[in-house]
Design an enzyme around this catalytic site. Structure first.
Site, short mmCIF file in Angstrom:
data_model
loop_
_atom_site.label_atom_id
_atom_site.label_comp_id
_atom_site.label_asym_id
_atom_site.label_seq_id
_atom_site.Cartn_x
_atom_site.Cartn_y
_atom_site.Cartn_z
N LYS A 1 36.75 84.54 39.66
CA LYS A 1 36.01 83.31 39.99
C LYS A 1 36.16 82.28 38.86
CE LYS A 1 31.45 81.75 40.39
NZ LYS A 1 30.12 82.23 40.09
N ASP B 1 31.49 81.15 45.34
CA ASP B 1 30.22 81.46 44.69
C ASP B 1 29.19 81.71 45.78
OD1 ASP B 1 29.49 79.02 45.73
OD2 ASP B 1 28.59 78.27 43.87
#
Ligand code: SF4
Length: 238
Positions: free
Chosen positions: A135, A153
């Protein structure tokens, strides 16, 4: 596995994912023209450190901390020139300060040893940095103008599920689903659009479907009685 809004979308005649995703992007881009990363940074290194610090805390909190931090630490060497305890104190307010200090120092060492002190922009290089998971790597690569994936997210996950763009819960599988339908040119801005829409309209507990520009494209809209015969043309269409 998430509730299958993908199936719901087809059942309600909302069209296939690939057909809905472009108008979704167009409308969100119009609605949230200011959607961008909320972290403040002036260099690739500051970007990387900000994103590393943002784990488990708010962007506002990170910005407050980095305002002073970045005056003191300007180059990778600076993070290694002080004792770890000093860096821990300097980033204390972002939480998990011991883990983050370890990750930042490890990352600075690798940057100096393998990348000439520069932040790489390839995903496979970024994920080799200590404490940099997919991420974080995706956020950094996208902001550097080299998006090679789609950031997932909590907002992106929730909205992708609600909009019927994925039926998965696992971020890696969600990203794979999104990569199949989101045009590559939109990989960098797509997460920002979902994040801002999630914050402003599609709240986790109380989505404000009655105010949502995606209502007629969304299989999980709470306004289920609405007739969905409007089609799914982009707002920009005549
Ligand atoms: S219609 Fe409702 S559930 Fe769907 S994206 Fe909009 S706010 Fe979220």
């Amino acid at each position: 596995m998430a509730r299958s809004y993908v199936v719901d979308a087809r059942r309600r005649g909302l069209g296939r994912r690939r057909e809905r995703v472009v108008p979704i992007i167009d409308r969100l881009a119009e609605e949230h023209a200011d959607a961008q990363i909320a972290l403040r940074f002036r260099s690739d290194l500051e970007l990387l450190v900000s994103v590393m610090l943002s784990a488990q805390t708010t962007d506002t909190n990170v910005n407050r901390t980095t305002e002073l931090l970045f005056r003191k630490y300007r180059r990778p060497e600076d993070y290694l020139a002080v004792p770890p305890e000093e860096l821990e104190r300097d980033i204390y307010t972002t939480g998990f300060f011991r883990q983050k200090t370890k990750a930042i120092r490890g990352t600075m060492r690798v940057l100096l040893e393998e990348f000439d002190g520069k932040v790489p922009n390839r995903l496979e290089d970024l994920v080799r940095l200590p404490g940099v998971a997919r991420k974080t790597a995706n956020v950094v690569a996208s902001e550097l103008g080299h998006a090679q994936g789609i950031v997932v997210d909590t907002h992106v996950r929730r909205l992708s599920q609600r909009l019927g763009l994925t039926r998965h819960d696992d971020p890696v599988k969600i990203e794979r689903d999104l990569q199949r339908v989101v045009p590559r040119a939109d990989w960098a801005r797509f997460p920002h659009l979902l994040i801002w829409h999630g914050r402003r309209i599609c709240d986790a507990r109380r989505p404000r479907c009655e105010e949502c520009v995606l209502e007629d494209l969304c299989p999980s809209s709470r306004r289920k009685t609405e007739i969905r015969s409007r089609g799914f043309r982009s707002r920009k269409d005549p």
